[in-house]
Design a protein around this motif. Structure first.
Motif, PDB file in Angstrom:
ATOM      1  N   UNK A 144       0.832  -1.198   0.000  1.00  0.00           N
ATOM      2  CA  UNK A 144       0.000   0.000   0.000  1.00  0.00           C
ATOM      3  C   UNK A 144       0.875   1.261   0.000  1.00  0.00           C
ATOM      4  N   UNK A 145       1.957   1.220   0.786  1.00  0.00           N
ATOM      5  CA  UNK A 145       2.870   2.367   0.821  1.00  0.00           C
ATOM      6  C   UNK A 145       3.565   2.561  -0.535  1.00  0.00           C
ATOM      7  N   UNK A 146       3.975   1.438  -1.147  1.00  0.00           N
ATOM      8  CA  UNK A 146       4.599   1.545  -2.465  1.00  0.00           C
ATOM      9  C   UNK A 146       3.621   2.098  -3.504  1.00  0.00           C
ATOM     10  N   UNK A 147       2.373   1.646  -3.435  1.00  0.00           N
ATOM     11  CA  UNK A 147       1.374   2.172  -4.371  1.00  0.00           C
ATOM     12  C   UNK A 147       1.174   3.673  -4.167  1.00  0.00           C
ATOM     13  N   UNK A 148       1.128   4.091  -2.895  1.00  0.00           N
ATOM     14  CA  UNK A 148       0.981   5.525  -2.627  1.00  0.00           C
ATOM     15  C   UNK A 148       2.191   6.306  -3.142  1.00  0.00           C
ATOM     16  N   UNK A 149       3.396   5.727  -2.940  1.00  0.00           N
ATOM     17  CA  UNK A 149       4.596   6.392  -3.451  1.00  0.00           C
ATOM     18  C   UNK A 149       4.581   6.466  -4.980  1.00  0.00           C
ATOM     19  N   UNK A 150       4.177   5.379  -5.636  1.00  0.00           N
ATOM     20  CA  UNK A 150       4.097   5.398  -7.103  1.00  0.00           C
ATOM     21  C   UNK A 150       3.069   6.409  -7.592  1.00  0.00           C
ATOM     22  N   UNK A 151       1.941   6.469  -6.872  1.00  0.00           N
ATOM     23  CA  UNK A 151       0.919   7.442  -7.253  1.00  0.00           C
ATOM     24  C   UNK A 151       1.440   8.869  -7.102  1.00  0.00           C
TER      25      UNK A 151
END
Length: 345
Positions: A144-151
């Motif tokens: 979830x953190x990686x997805x937020x960072x990618x976003x």
């Protein structure tokens, strides 16, 4: 860093071109009256190449964005699947815990369901199969953190791309304004040059006309003075008894007597020679008048030819200036259309 170096080199090259253009404009020996067709063609080729590079870069960024979107979709799908599985597991656990003693299928040695408590995974042993070695309990949070960072990274990339596009549009607009000012200065210089040239041609024409009028007046005065002198000579010849050699000058009061010393008579041959000389003189004067008339006609013809040549030269210069102005306007229109197309992109 590579992108910044490319932008820096582009800016330096643009400043160098602008500096050379300013030098040409301010130096009268290097400035050419009219549009720099070769420079305009080079600018068009450079802009087309820059547009191709920008399109390739945008396509690459679009592919990267598409890959990021696909990755985010996969991550969100995994998270949704995990949430559904977790919800199903919790639903089953709650259902199992809410069953009564008689409803349970397995044996229960507890006296009451109130004695049951939630399972503490950390307190369970290995045989309970609740906790395993190497299990990553923070996987979902990390994803979830990686997805937020990618976003966030994708949003930042889009913002930077929009900023670069806006800067490019501003630069193109500034360049178009600069070219418009340069074209305006060139047009003003050409107009001033044509006006000065027309003024000089008008002054030359007035000077030639004044010289022609002066020559005509001088010729007319000379002819008039010559005619007056001829009339005076004829009058003096006719009225002078000595020059006309009239016999009356030798007449005396005594009839039939003549003063021989006062008589200068001419023989017939001498009189005929004088008449022939006068005729030749008249013919020479007439020939001189005819030659003067032909010279005046030739001079008028030369002046007419000169005026026609000047008119043709002025017409060709005006035609060339109009053609150059049309070419510059066409180039500016094409540049404006290209800038408009880039702004729409």
């Amino acid at each position: 860093m590579v992108q910044e170096d490319v932008e820096l080199r582009r800016a330096e090259a643009r400043r160098a071109r602008d500096s050379e253009r300013v030098k040409k404009l301010h130096d009268g020996r290097l400035r050419s009256i009219g549009a720099d067709i070769v420079g305009v063609k080079n600018q068009i080729a450079e802009k087309q190449q820059r547009a191709k590079d920008l399109a390739a870069e945008e396509e690459k960024q679009a592919q990267e964005q598409e890959e990021i979107q696909r990755y985010l979709i996969r991550v969100e799908a995994d998270e949704a699947l995990q949430r559904r599985e977790e919800a199903n597991r919790l639903r089953k656990e709650w259902t199992t815990q809410s069953l009564t003693r008689n409803e349970r299928r397995e044996a229960d040695i507890a006296k009451s369901t109130k004695e049951f408590a939630a399972i503490k995974v950390d307190d369970c042993c290995v045989s309970a199969a609740q906790k395993f070695d190497g299990e990553d309990r923070c996987r979902h949070e990390r994803l979830r953190l990686q997805a937020a960072q990618n976003r966030e990274w994708a949003t930042l990339q889009m913002t930077e791309k929009q900023a670069r596009a806006q800067a490019e549009r501003d630069e193109t607009r500034a360049y178009a304004d600069t070219m418009a000012n340069v074209s305006r200065l060139q047009f003003e210089a050409e107009t001033e040059y044509d006006r000065e040239k027309a003024k000089q041609a008008l002054e030359v024409r007035k000077f030639n006309e004044a010289m022609l009028n002066q020559q005509r007046q001088a010729s007319f005065r000379a002819k008039q003075r010559n005619q007056e002198m001829n009339n005076d000579e004829i009058l003096s010849t006719v009225t002078s008894a000595l020059v006309s050699e009239t016999p009356l000058q030798a007449k005396l009061d005594v009839p039939h007597r003549v003063r021989v010393d006062h008589w200068k008579g001419l023989s017939n041959e001498e009189a005929r020679a004088v008449i022939n000389a006068n005729d030749n003189l008249l013919q020479l004067k007439q020939a001189k008048r005819d030659a003067d008339k032909e010279a005046m006609i030739e001079e008028a013809r030369q002046q007419d030819i000169l005026r026609r040549q000047m008119t043709e030269y002025e017409y060709e210069a005006e035609k060339k200036r109009v053609q150059q102005t049309l070419e510059v306007q066409e180039t500016l229109r094409r540049q404006a259309e290209e800038a408009k197309e880039r702004s729409f992109r």
